[in-house]
Motif scaffolding. Sequence first.
Motif, PDB file in Angstrom:
ATOM      1  N   ARG A 225       0.846  -1.202   0.000  1.00 60.96           N
ATOM      2  CA  ARG A 225       0.000   0.000   0.000  1.00 60.96           C
ATOM      3  C   ARG A 225       0.878   1.247   0.000  1.00 60.96           C
ATOM      4  O   ARG A 225       1.923   1.282   0.646  1.00 60.96           O
ATOM      5  N   ASP A 226       0.427   2.256  -0.769  1.00 60.88           N
ATOM      6  CA  ASP A 226       1.115   3.554  -0.841  1.00 60.88           C
ATOM      7  C   ASP A 226       2.562   3.411  -1.305  1.00 60.88           C
ATOM      8  O   ASP A 226       3.456   4.142  -0.836  1.00 60.88           O
ATOM      9  N   ALA A 227       2.814   2.516  -2.217  1.00 66.12           N
ATOM     10  CA  ALA A 227       4.171   2.358  -2.744  1.00 66.12           C
ATOM     11  C   ALA A 227       4.521   3.540  -3.638  1.00 66.12           C
ATOM     12  O   ALA A 227       3.758   3.912  -4.531  1.00 66.12           O
ATOM     13  N   ALA A 228       5.672   4.136  -3.409  1.00 63.59           N
ATOM     14  CA  ALA A 228       6.105   5.285  -4.204  1.00 63.59           C
ATOM     15  C   ALA A 228       6.494   4.835  -5.608  1.00 63.59           C
ATOM     16  O   ALA A 228       7.098   3.774  -5.796  1.00 63.59           O
ATOM     17  N   VAL A 229       6.154   5.640  -6.604  1.00 65.78           N
ATOM     18  CA  VAL A 229       6.555   5.367  -7.984  1.00 65.78           C
ATOM     19  C   VAL A 229       8.028   5.727  -8.125  1.00 65.78           C
ATOM     20  O   VAL A 229       8.439   6.837  -7.777  1.00 65.78           O
ATOM     21  N   LEU A 230       8.831   4.797  -8.599  1.00 66.17           N
ATOM     22  CA  LEU A 230      10.268   5.017  -8.699  1.00 66.17           C
ATOM     23  C   LEU A 230      10.593   5.766  -9.983  1.00 66.17           C
ATOM     24  O   LEU A 230      10.311   5.287 -11.083  1.00 66.17           O
ATOM     25  N   ARG A 231      11.221   6.939  -9.830  1.00 71.01           N
ATOM     26  CA  ARG A 231      11.578   7.780 -10.977  1.00 71.01           C
ATOM     27  C   ARG A 231      13.060   7.695 -11.324  1.00 71.01           C
ATOM     28  O   ARG A 231      13.522   8.395 -12.218  1.00 71.01           O
ATOM     29  N   SER A 235      16.678   2.207 -11.776  1.00 67.47           N
ATOM     30  CA  SER A 235      15.942   1.191 -11.040  1.00 67.47           C
ATOM     31  C   SER A 235      15.331   0.167 -11.989  1.00 67.47           C
ATOM     32  O   SER A 235      14.897   0.499 -13.100  1.00 67.47           O
ATOM     33  N   LYS A 236      15.274  -1.062 -11.528  1.00 70.63           N
ATOM     34  CA  LYS A 236      14.637  -2.131 -12.312  1.00 70.63           C
ATOM     35  C   LYS A 236      13.159  -1.845 -12.518  1.00 70.63           C
ATOM     36  O   LYS A 236      12.563  -2.281 -13.496  1.00 70.63           O
ATOM     37  N   TRP A 237      12.556  -1.100 -11.578  1.00 70.71           N
ATOM     38  CA  TRP A 237      11.125  -0.817 -11.643  1.00 70.71           C
ATOM     39  C   TRP A 237      10.850   0.656 -11.953  1.00 70.71           C
ATOM     40  O   TRP A 237       9.872   1.224 -11.504  1.00 70.71           O
ATOM     41  N   PHE A 238      11.753   1.259 -12.712  1.00 72.35           N
ATOM     42  CA  PHE A 238      11.585   2.660 -13.111  1.00 72.35           C
ATOM     43  C   PHE A 238      10.293   2.861 -13.901  1.00 72.35           C
ATOM     44  O   PHE A 238       9.949   2.063 -14.776  1.00 72.35           O
ATOM     45  N   MET A 239       9.575   3.922 -13.562  1.00 70.18           N
ATOM     46  CA  MET A 239       8.344   4.253 -14.277  1.00 70.18           C
ATOM     47  C   MET A 239       8.369   5.743 -14.622  1.00 70.18           C
ATOM     48  O   MET A 239       8.351   6.589 -13.733  1.00 70.18           O
ATOM     49  N   PRO A 240       8.422   6.098 -15.911  1.00 65.48           N
ATOM     50  CA  PRO A 240       8.469   7.514 -16.287  1.00 65.48           C
ATOM     51  C   PRO A 240       7.148   8.225 -16.019  1.00 65.48           C
ATOM     52  O   PRO A 240       6.078   7.613 -16.046  1.00 65.48           O
ATOM     53  N   PHE A 241       7.248   9.511 -15.774  1.00 63.58           N
ATOM     54  CA  PHE A 241       6.083  10.334 -15.487  1.00 63.58           C
ATOM     55  C   PHE A 241       5.098  10.308 -16.651  1.00 63.58           C
ATOM     56  O   PHE A 241       3.887  10.368 -16.457  1.00 63.58           O
ATOM     57  N   SER A 242       5.619  10.216 -17.872  1.00 64.74           N
ATOM     58  CA  SER A 242       4.759  10.226 -19.063  1.00 64.74           C
ATOM     59  C   SER A 242       3.855   9.005 -19.126  1.00 64.74           C
ATOM     60  O   SER A 242       2.805   9.032 -19.771  1.00 64.74           O
ATOM     61  N   VAL A 243       4.223   7.922 -18.457  1.00 67.60           N
ATOM     62  CA  VAL A 243       3.422   6.703 -18.455  1.00 67.60           C
ATOM     63  C   VAL A 243       2.469   6.681 -17.272  1.00 67.60           C
ATOM     64  O   VAL A 243       1.294   6.312 -17.401  1.00 67.60           O
ATOM     65  N   PHE A 244       2.972   7.087 -16.089  1.00 67.96           N
ATOM     66  CA  PHE A 244       2.148   7.066 -14.887  1.00 67.96           C
ATOM     67  C   PHE A 244       2.477   8.309 -14.061  1.00 67.96           C
ATOM     68  O   PHE A 244       3.486   8.335 -13.346  1.00 67.96           O
ATOM     69  N   PRO A 245       1.653   9.352 -14.146  1.00 65.97           N
ATOM     70  CA  PRO A 245       1.986  10.633 -13.501  1.00 65.97           C
ATOM     71  C   PRO A 245       1.747  10.682 -11.998  1.00 65.97           C
ATOM     72  O   PRO A 245       2.216  11.611 -11.340  1.00 65.97           O
ATOM     73  N   GLU A 246       1.024   9.716 -11.447  1.00 65.30           N
ATOM     74  CA  GLU A 246       0.762   9.749 -10.004  1.00 65.30           C
ATOM     75  C   GLU A 246       2.045   9.458  -9.223  1.00 65.30           C
ATOM     76  O   GLU A 246       2.953   8.788  -9.721  1.00 65.30           O
ATOM     77  N   SER A 247       2.099   9.930  -7.995  1.00 65.96           N
ATOM     78  CA  SER A 247       3.311   9.767  -7.187  1.00 65.96           C
ATOM     79  C   SER A 247       3.362   8.426  -6.459  1.00 65.96           C
ATOM     80  O   SER A 247       4.426   7.997  -6.017  1.00 65.96           O
ATOM     81  N   SER A 248       2.239   7.756  -6.309  1.00 65.51           N
ATOM     82  CA  SER A 248       2.208   6.451  -5.647  1.00 65.51           C
ATOM     83  C   SER A 248       1.226   5.531  -6.354  1.00 65.51           C
ATOM     84  O   SER A 248       0.319   5.991  -7.050  1.00 65.51           O
ATOM     85  N   TYR A 249       1.433   4.224  -6.171  1.00 66.48           N
ATOM     86  CA  TYR A 249       0.574   3.233  -6.809  1.00 66.48           C
ATOM     87  C   TYR A 249      -0.615   2.903  -5.901  1.00 66.48           C
ATOM     88  O   TYR A 249      -0.525   3.020  -4.675  1.00 66.48           O
TER      89      TYR A 249
END
Length: 347
Positions: A225-231, A235-249
Amino acid sequence: MLESSVSKGSAKTPRTRARRWLCFLTLFLMVAILMLIFNSSTELSLIFWKTENINNLTTSHVTISSSPSPLPYLVAYPNQYHFILDEPNRCHQESPFLVVIIPVAPQNREARDIIRNTWGSEITVLGQPVSHYFLLGVSKEQDGAQEQVLLESQRHHDILQSDFLDSYNNLTIKTMVMFEWLSTHCPKTSYAMKVDSDMFLNIQNLIGMLLNTPRHLYMTGRVVRDAAVLRDSNSKWFMPFSVFPESSYPPYALGLGYVFSLDLPKKILEASAHVKAVYIEDVYVGLCMRHVGITLTNPPNDGLFRTSVPENTGDCYWTSVITTILQNSQQLVDVWRTYQSQAQSGC
């Protein structure tokens, strides 16, 4: 003679005028071309000057966050994937209480055999029938592995293979294909579990838990719960802002191993038509769950789904958990022996 001279003079006049107009036209065109060249050069110089100054201004006063292309972080789903190896009637005929799906690489025959000889050998637990299937994509290596998989399938009848490329970035496709298969092949099954091939699974504890849980709109495991999006792009689990703009999952169950009621696959598949498919498969399942408004359930005990092996496993540890991640499949052989010893000792 006079008439003749006049005629000749009149004949020269149009030619002379024509030559003069041609000279004027040529001169005019040359001047126009020179002016065009001069203006173009000036305009290009001005554009270059503006660009150079804008770049200098941007570099010195503004920090630009580069946004990578979203393509590597999105996957081709929904899409039309087809099973090239299937067990179309087995689940319907067996009507198991629980179906366990193990995603595994096509070439990892060792992992499949180890599971078949350890926790995968338990087909009736606490009076409930249990079925196991290995889920594969296709390998990019053309080294005869497919022929071996076919022979393995004919022998064990526990392999489901779809025609997507089996890779880390396609784990979301693998998971969604699992939901597709379950939603159409197991109408009388109550629960299914997705568990990785390098996991210890205590099916006794799993069935014991499921006998006391809801059979509708239910999913549990190691809930995050409330996992931060890794920018961080490293990171192996990097997620760009352009794909997922929210700060947490939104909440999701770790893909190492989670269990769910068999009415969920259809709802998750329906949500996938509206939710952009990202490459982190467990996050994507959580996004689909949020879309349909279904909340995840915490397990009755926080220690049931473990992400690592503790230093001390001697005091009935293996009989007290449901899942634990191991270093590799080979370690499961030793762990299974220890688990059986603990179970026989009354743990």
